[in-house]
Each structure stands twice: as C-alpha cells, then as structure tokens.
Design an enzyme around this catalytic site. Structure first.
Site, short mmCIF file in Angstrom:
data_model
loop_
_atom_site.label_atom_id
_atom_site.label_comp_id
_atom_site.label_asym_id
_atom_site.label_seq_id
_atom_site.Cartn_x
_atom_site.Cartn_y
_atom_site.Cartn_z
CG HIS A 194 -1.68 0.53 6.98
ND1 HIS A 194 -2.20 1.70 7.47
CD2 HIS A 194 -1.61 0.72 5.63
CE1 HIS A 194 -2.43 2.55 6.47
NE2 HIS A 194 -2.09 1.96 5.34
CD GLU A 249 -3.83 7.23 0.91
OE1 GLU A 249 -4.97 6.77 0.85
OE2 GLU A 249 -2.98 6.81 1.73
CD GLU A 250 -1.06 5.39 4.05
OE1 GLU A 250 -2.01 5.52 4.84
OE2 GLU A 250 -0.94 4.39 3.32
CG ASP A 284 -1.68 1.22 1.43
OD1 ASP A 284 -1.76 2.03 0.50
OD2 ASP A 284 -2.23 1.41 2.54
#
Ligand SMILES: [Zn+2]
Length: 351
Positions: free
Chosen positions: A321, A210-211, A178
C-alpha cells in the site's frame, strides 16, 4: 517466462478496484494455454479451470485489484482532485507520480503537487497533507485541455506510476505486489501443473475489488462452490528497523507465510497442518504469519454457502500500500512450489 518477468508484467498493469481490465487481460493471456476453460463473470472475475479426475474442487484465489484513486474534480487551471479507492496511507503520496487510465485506455502521467516549503507556515511543515487536499498536476493549463486534449473524465481511475525494478540480487520493487504476487503465484502454479494427472479440479479465480470489501471473492466462491480453497496474498512483511517481533506479520527470506488468524478469518487447524505437512515433505521453508493483522479474501470465501475449508498462503512483501512494495524472488518461488505440491496432493480427503 521467469518469475521476475512475470511479476514485472502483472505489477506494471493498472487495475484499480472496479477497473481491472488491463491486468485481467494480461493474466488471461498468460494462463490461457495452461487451462481447460477460461471465463469472465458479471463482476469481472477471471475464472480459469484446470480439470482433474474427480469432482473435488480446489479454489485458488488471488485479487487482481490494487488501491488507487479516481478523478474527483478538475479545476479551472487543470488541477485534478482525487478520490481514494482502498486503504491509503496519506503520509506517502505527495510528490509521487500517478498514471491516469482514460476511457480510451490511454495512460496520462501526473505529479501529486505540493506547496513549496518556502511559503509554508512553520506549523504546516510538520503536518501530513490529508488525502482530500491532494491534487494531481498533469501539466495542463486549463480544465478544457484536461478534458478535451487529454481525454480525462470524472471517475477515471489512476494508479501509482512506477515500473517494477530490481533491488540487489533477488529483490524486486514494484507497485501492487498486494496482490499481483498472489496472482503470479497462481499463474506459475497452473504452468507447473501442465501435463500433471490431477485428482482435484483446480479452479483459479483472479477476483475484483478485494480492496473495497472482498467483493469479487464472495461472488466467485458462491458460483464455483469449492470443496476447499486457498487464498494467495502479498502480505505485509515488517522485518525492518523500529518494529518489535509482535508487530511483524511476516519476515522476508523465510518462505511463504501460512495464516492461522487475521482480522477476517481464523484458519481451520486441518488446513494449516495440511499446508505445513506439504511444505515439510517438499523441503520448502515456511513461516506462520503473526496473528492477527490484515484481512484477505478468505474472510469471504470461508463463509460461502455452507462454509468452505479455507487456507491463506502469502508472499512476504515489505511496504505494501505504498508507491514501492518489495518481495524476494526466493520467497515467491517457494510459495508457488508449495501451492503446486498442495494441488497435486488435494485428493478430496477432508470433504
Ligand atoms: Zn491484498
């Protein structure tokens, strides 16, 4: 470069949100030969343009950043406290290896320390250690050694250490699928579009942060002004023991997952159907992602300016994650083939 080697290269590059330089440089080197224009914008998004015959712009988005930590404090003994970046699961970190990238770009390994069970009170053995109590041991004996000999500063980023590896015949395990899976899907798509007479201009945006709240995608979409967009993700697959069907966002081995709705976005039916039709025409297996888990860059992109017709296609990845996420190479290959066919068919209809 085969799919495994590409994913290995991208997953192994460090790129915590805001510190994406190593992964950006790797992607720029890979896509440079396939595109007409390559630039890096103010926030660090890498934007690659493959011109088509019309002015119709199709944006392909994937985020380069990964979750990680920053050096928060260095104590007198040389232990390092960490500040989390992105959505960590605090159950997973004790005893794992992390890699710090210092200001000179040097990588320094450390282990997330734990108190030995022998000295723990019985009640504490059952407890999850909160992120703010975690510390990294880089093998130093003093703060001075950490700072001067190792060149580590407050704010230096760190990522999970583990290099990519194969599991079984067609699965790979790596940190940061991811969204390096999404980045790699776009790299392979641009490669496959070489020499193809395209109607649409394909603009690939490999975006930052993005995170931390879909930051790079927001500014990329604003400046690119696309007519249509597809966000590529490495999404959660939860086809594993103990998980009922309603809590399985996607399933490995069933091809790319097409989003109808997640927590940030509801896909227009026209986009879902256009992707389904493309897959059916090409004989590519696909699945509909179970609503409505997670959020993606599409949440920001579809709200850009006057609104952008947007879709999301994902590679199903287990254990995202965490120190090791996994994906199947067949799912990955089906995803870039679907995206390539979609780019070839994007003709401006729907504008
Ligand atoms: Zn993601």
């Amino acid at each position: 470069m085969d799919s495994y080697t590409l994913l290995e290269r991208l997953c192994n590059s460090p790129g915590v949100s805001g510190f994406e330089t190593p992964v950006r440089e790797a992607i720029a080197e890979l896509v440079g030969p396939f595109v007409d224009e390559l630039r890096v914008d103010t926030l660090g998004n890498l934007i690659a343009v493959r011109r088509g015959r019309s002015g119709f712009k199709l944006l392909l988005d994937a985020h380069m950043d990964e979750i990680g930590f920053l050096v928060q404090h260095i104590d007198e003994q040389g232990f390092i406290s960490v500040a989390p970046i992105g959505g960590w699961d605090q159950r997973l970190l004790p005893s794992h290896l992390l890699t710090i990238v210092n200001r000179a770009g040097r990588r320094i390994e450390g282990v997330v320390g734990t108190q030995p069970p022998h000295i723990l009170k019985p009640a504490d053995r059952e407890k999850v250690i909160p992120l703010e109590e975690l510390f990294l041991d880089v093998g130093a004996t003093s703060r001075q050694e950490v700072r001067e000999a190792m060149g580590i500063s407050i704010g230096d980023p760190m990522v999970l250490h583990y290099p990519c590896r194969r599991l079984g015949r067609e699965t790979l395990a790596a940190k940061a699928l991811d969204d390096r899976a999404g980045c790699a899907v776009i790299v392979r798509t641009l490669e496959a579009l070489q020499g193809v007479d395209l109607e649409a201009t394909v603009v690939a945006a490999f975006v930052v942060a993005e995170e931390r709240g879909l930051i790079g995608a927001r500014t990329a979409a604003y400046q690119i002004e696309p007519d249509m967009a597809i966000a590529l993700e490495g999404t959660a697959a939860a086809d594993m023991p103990g998980v009922p069907p309603t809590r399985r966002p996607s399933i490995q081995g069933q091809g790319p997952a097409i989003t109808v709705a997640d927590n940030s976005f509801i896909a227009p039916r026209t986009m879902v159907q256009a992707l389904e039709r493309t897959a059916e025409r090409e004989g590519i297996p696909y699945q509909i992602k179970t609503p409505s888990y997670g959020s993606t860059d599409a949440g920001a992109i579809h709200q850009s300016r006057g609104g952008v017709l947007t879709g999301v296609v994902s590679v199903p990845c287990r254990y995202i994650h965490s120190p090791f996420s996994t994906c199947r190479l067949s799912d990955f290959d089906h995803t870039w083939r679907l995206l390539t066919a979609f780019c070839k068919g994007a003709t401006g209809v729907g504008k």
